[in-house]
Design an enzyme around this catalytic site. Structure first.
Site, PDB file in Angstrom:
ATOM      1  N   GLY A 280       0.770  -1.228   0.000  1.00  0.00           N
ATOM      2  CA  GLY A 280       0.000   0.000   0.000  1.00  0.00           C
ATOM      3  C   GLY A 280       0.805   1.283   0.000  1.00  0.00           C
ATOM      4  O   GLY A 280       0.343   2.311   0.503  1.00  0.00           O
TER       5      GLY A 280
ATOM      6  N   ASN B  83       1.442   3.218  -2.517  1.00  0.00           N
ATOM      7  CA  ASN B  83       0.694   4.221  -3.291  1.00  0.00           C
ATOM      8  C   ASN B  83      -0.515   4.730  -2.513  1.00  0.00           C
ATOM      9  O   ASN B  83      -0.856   5.916  -2.578  1.00  0.00           O
ATOM     10  CB  ASN B  83       0.271   3.648  -4.642  1.00  0.00           C
ATOM     11  CG  ASN B  83       1.374   3.758  -5.670  1.00  0.00           C
ATOM     12  OD1 ASN B  83       1.725   4.854  -6.104  1.00  0.00           O
ATOM     13  ND2 ASN B  83       1.952   2.624  -6.046  1.00  0.00           N
TER      14      ASN B  83
ATOM     15  N   ARG C 246     -16.399 -14.208  -9.044  1.00  0.00           N
ATOM     16  CA  ARG C 246     -15.975 -12.797  -8.969  1.00  0.00           C
ATOM     17  C   ARG C 246     -17.141 -11.882  -8.626  1.00  0.00           C
ATOM     18  O   ARG C 246     -16.979 -10.883  -7.913  1.00  0.00           O
ATOM     19  CB  ARG C 246     -15.363 -12.348 -10.313  1.00  0.00           C
ATOM     20  CG  ARG C 246     -13.998 -12.938 -10.573  1.00  0.00           C
ATOM     21  CD  ARG C 246     -13.390 -12.345 -11.847  1.00  0.00           C
ATOM     22  NE  ARG C 246     -12.211 -13.096 -12.229  1.00  0.00           N
ATOM     23  CZ  ARG C 246     -10.978 -12.873 -11.771  1.00  0.00           C
ATOM     24  NH1 ARG C 246     -10.764 -11.911 -10.920  1.00  0.00           N
ATOM     25  NH2 ARG C 246      -9.972 -13.613 -12.170  1.00  0.00           N
TER      26      ARG C 246
ATOM     27  N   ASN D  61      -6.697   3.792 -11.796  1.00  0.00           N
ATOM     28  CA  ASN D  61      -5.716   2.745 -11.481  1.00  0.00           C
ATOM     29  C   ASN D  61      -4.329   3.284 -11.778  1.00  0.00           C
ATOM     30  O   ASN D  61      -4.161   4.111 -12.668  1.00  0.00           O
ATOM     31  CB  ASN D  61      -5.972   1.507 -12.355  1.00  0.00           C
ATOM     32  CG  ASN D  61      -4.973   0.399 -12.095  1.00  0.00           C
ATOM     33  OD1 ASN D  61      -4.660   0.088 -10.936  1.00  0.00           O
ATOM     34  ND2 ASN D  61      -4.449  -0.208 -13.152  1.00  0.00           N
TER      35      ASN D  61
ATOM     36  N   HIS E  29      -0.616   1.936 -12.995  1.00  0.00           N
ATOM     37  CA  HIS E  29      -0.003   0.773 -13.640  1.00  0.00           C
ATOM     38  C   HIS E  29       1.479   1.075 -13.877  1.00  0.00           C
ATOM     39  O   HIS E  29       1.814   2.162 -14.363  1.00  0.00           O
ATOM     40  CB  HIS E  29      -0.709   0.485 -14.967  1.00  0.00           C
ATOM     41  CG  HIS E  29      -0.136  -0.695 -15.673  1.00  0.00           C
ATOM     42  ND1 HIS E  29      -0.388  -1.998 -15.277  1.00  0.00           N
ATOM     43  CD2 HIS E  29       0.718  -0.778 -16.720  1.00  0.00           C
ATOM     44  CE1 HIS E  29       0.276  -2.821 -16.062  1.00  0.00           C
ATOM     45  NE2 HIS E  29       0.951  -2.117 -16.945  1.00  0.00           N
TER      46      HIS E  29
ATOM     47  N   GLU F  81     -11.648  -3.055 -20.647  1.00  0.00           N
ATOM     48  CA  GLU F  81     -10.442  -3.698 -21.175  1.00  0.00           C
ATOM     49  C   GLU F  81      -9.266  -3.403 -20.253  1.00  0.00           C
ATOM     50  O   GLU F  81      -9.016  -2.234 -19.903  1.00  0.00           O
ATOM     51  CB  GLU F  81     -10.148  -3.170 -22.585  1.00  0.00           C
ATOM     52  CG  GLU F  81      -9.220  -4.101 -23.345  1.00  0.00           C
ATOM     53  CD  GLU F  81      -8.898  -3.561 -24.738  1.00  0.00           C
ATOM     54  OE1 GLU F  81      -7.842  -3.913 -25.275  1.00  0.00           O
ATOM     55  OE2 GLU F  81      -9.704  -2.768 -25.247  1.00  0.00           O
TER      56      GLU F  81
ATOM     57  N   ASP G  16      -6.125  -2.353 -18.299  1.00  0.00           N
ATOM     58  CA  ASP G  16      -5.055  -1.355 -18.424  1.00  0.00           C
ATOM     59  C   ASP G  16      -5.162  -0.522 -19.709  1.00  0.00           C
ATOM     60  O   ASP G  16      -4.140  -0.196 -20.326  1.00  0.00           O
ATOM     61  CB  ASP G  16      -3.668  -2.047 -18.371  1.00  0.00           C
ATOM     62  CG  ASP G  16      -3.438  -2.750 -17.032  1.00  0.00           C
ATOM     63  OD1 ASP G  16      -4.002  -2.308 -16.025  1.00  0.00           O
ATOM     64  OD2 ASP G  16      -2.703  -3.756 -17.020  1.00  0.00           O
TER      65      ASP G  16
ATOM     66  N   GLU H 268       5.762   6.908  -8.907  1.00  0.00           N
ATOM     67  CA  GLU H 268       4.341   6.573  -8.732  1.00  0.00           C
ATOM     68  C   GLU H 268       3.746   7.407  -7.609  1.00  0.00           C
ATOM     69  O   GLU H 268       2.629   7.911  -7.699  1.00  0.00           O
ATOM     70  CB  GLU H 268       4.183   5.077  -8.425  1.00  0.00           C
ATOM     71  CG  GLU H 268       4.641   4.155  -9.532  1.00  0.00           C
ATOM     72  CD  GLU H 268       4.247   2.698  -9.294  1.00  0.00           C
ATOM     73  OE1 GLU H 268       3.212   2.440  -8.671  1.00  0.00           O
ATOM     74  OE2 GLU H 268       5.011   1.810  -9.727  1.00  0.00           O
TER      75      GLU H 268
HETATM   76  C1  GAR Z   1       2.891  -0.588  -7.754  1.00  0.00           C
HETATM   77  O1  GAR Z   1       4.115  -0.618  -8.434  1.00  0.00           O
HETATM   78  C2  GAR Z   1       1.749  -0.494  -8.746  1.00  0.00           C
HETATM   79  O2  GAR Z   1       2.042   0.291  -9.867  1.00  0.00           O
HETATM   80  C3  GAR Z   1       1.593  -1.938  -9.127  1.00  0.00           C
HETATM   81  O3  GAR Z   1       1.769  -2.665  -7.944  1.00  0.00           O
HETATM   82  C4  GAR Z   1       2.622  -1.930  -7.059  1.00  0.00           C
HETATM   83  C5  GAR Z   1       1.891  -1.760  -5.754  1.00  0.00           C
HETATM   84  O4  GAR Z   1       2.703  -1.200  -4.777  1.00  0.00           O
HETATM   85  N1  GAR Z   1       0.311  -2.168  -9.706  1.00  0.00           N
HETATM   86  C6  GAR Z   1       0.060  -3.090 -10.629  1.00  0.00           C
HETATM   87  O5  GAR Z   1       0.906  -3.845 -11.059  1.00  0.00           O
HETATM   88  C7  GAR Z   1      -1.378  -3.127 -11.096  1.00  0.00           C
HETATM   89  N2  GAR Z   1      -1.554  -4.131 -12.103  1.00  0.00           N
HETATM   90  P1  GAR Z   1       2.072  -0.586  -3.446  1.00  0.00           P
HETATM   91  O6  GAR Z   1       1.135  -1.628  -2.850  1.00  0.00           O
HETATM   92  O7  GAR Z   1       3.262  -0.339  -2.574  1.00  0.00           O
HETATM   93  O8  GAR Z   1       1.357   0.669  -3.814  1.00  0.00           O
END
Ligand code: GAR
Length: 200
Positions: A14, A16, A68, A110, A112, A146, A148, A177
């Site tokens: 977490g 981000n 899901r 999101n 990515h 779709e 990403d 990020e």
């Molecule tokens: C981040 O690098 C994010 O961009 C990536 O997972 C990581 C999460 O880190 N997300 C993906 O790959 C989404 N498909 P965090 O939990 O420390 O924020």
């Protein structure tokens, strides 16, 4: 101006989520955190969110097997109770159904770890290296059915250096990020969808 209510969905550490939450703690921010929701009760981010005094919840996807829709129905309850108006996926590693996505269309973001539309999906750092990229980066986009592929709301880029590995790229990209996502959310929550560009 009333602050928009934001729920942040996580699966892991977490970082981000923390960057978003810390930015939203500013008095002039157009949004506030109403919930941090994880699909794994053991997600490290939940502990960190609790330490910040944020409301947290967990809905364990494993309890629903391959269903899901049932998992998403279970997530919809705490989301509705929190009054969430915007969803931020922040390292949330579950694919969502078109039905759930449609319910949040135009209100779900999101982050990515690649320069989309390059390298959607997993293993983005290794794929960028294998492709011989001179630059790498991350993208915040609106979530559409779709994977990403939704409208791009911001991108940050870094240079790929000699000797880089997937791990070194990931480590250099993560701080970008943490700059990009809060910058995008500030704009988005104030109704401005012009993309943010950050050059590292
Ligand atoms: C981040 O690098 C994010 O961009 C990536 O997972 C990581 C999460 O880190 N997300 C993906 O790959 C989404 N498909 P965090 O939990 O420390 O924020």
């Amino acid at each position: 101006m009333r602050r928009r209510r934001v729920a942040i969905l996580i699966s892991g550490g977490g970082s981000n989520m923390l960057a978003l939450a810390r930015d939203m703690a500013a008095a002039d921010h157009p949004a506030e955190v109403c919930l941090v929701l994880a699909n794994r009760p053991e997600a490290g981010g939940l502990v960190r969110a609790r330490e910040l005094g944020l409301p947290v919840a967990a809905v364990d996807h494993r309890a629903f097997g391959a269903d899901r829709a049932a998992f998403e129905a279970a997530m919809a309850r705490p989301l509705a109770e929190s009054g969430a108006e915007i969803l931020c996926l922040a390292g949330f590693m579950r694919v969502l159904t078109p039905r759930f996505i449609a319910a949040w269309e135009g209100r779900m973001l999101n982050i990515h770890p690649s320069i989309l539309p390059l390298f959607p999906g997993l293993d983005t750092h290794a794929r960028a290296l294998a492709a011989g990229m001179a630059v790498h980066g991350c993208t915040v986009h609106e979530v559409t059915a779709e994977l990403d592929s939704g409208p791009i709301l911001g991108q940050a880029v870094i240079a790929v250096e000699a000797g880089d590995t997937p791990a070194s790229l990931a480590a250099r990209l993560l701080p970008m990020e943490h700059r990009l996502y809060p910058a995008v959310l500030r704009r988005f929550a104030s109704g401005d969808r012009r993309p943010v560009a950050i050059l590292g």
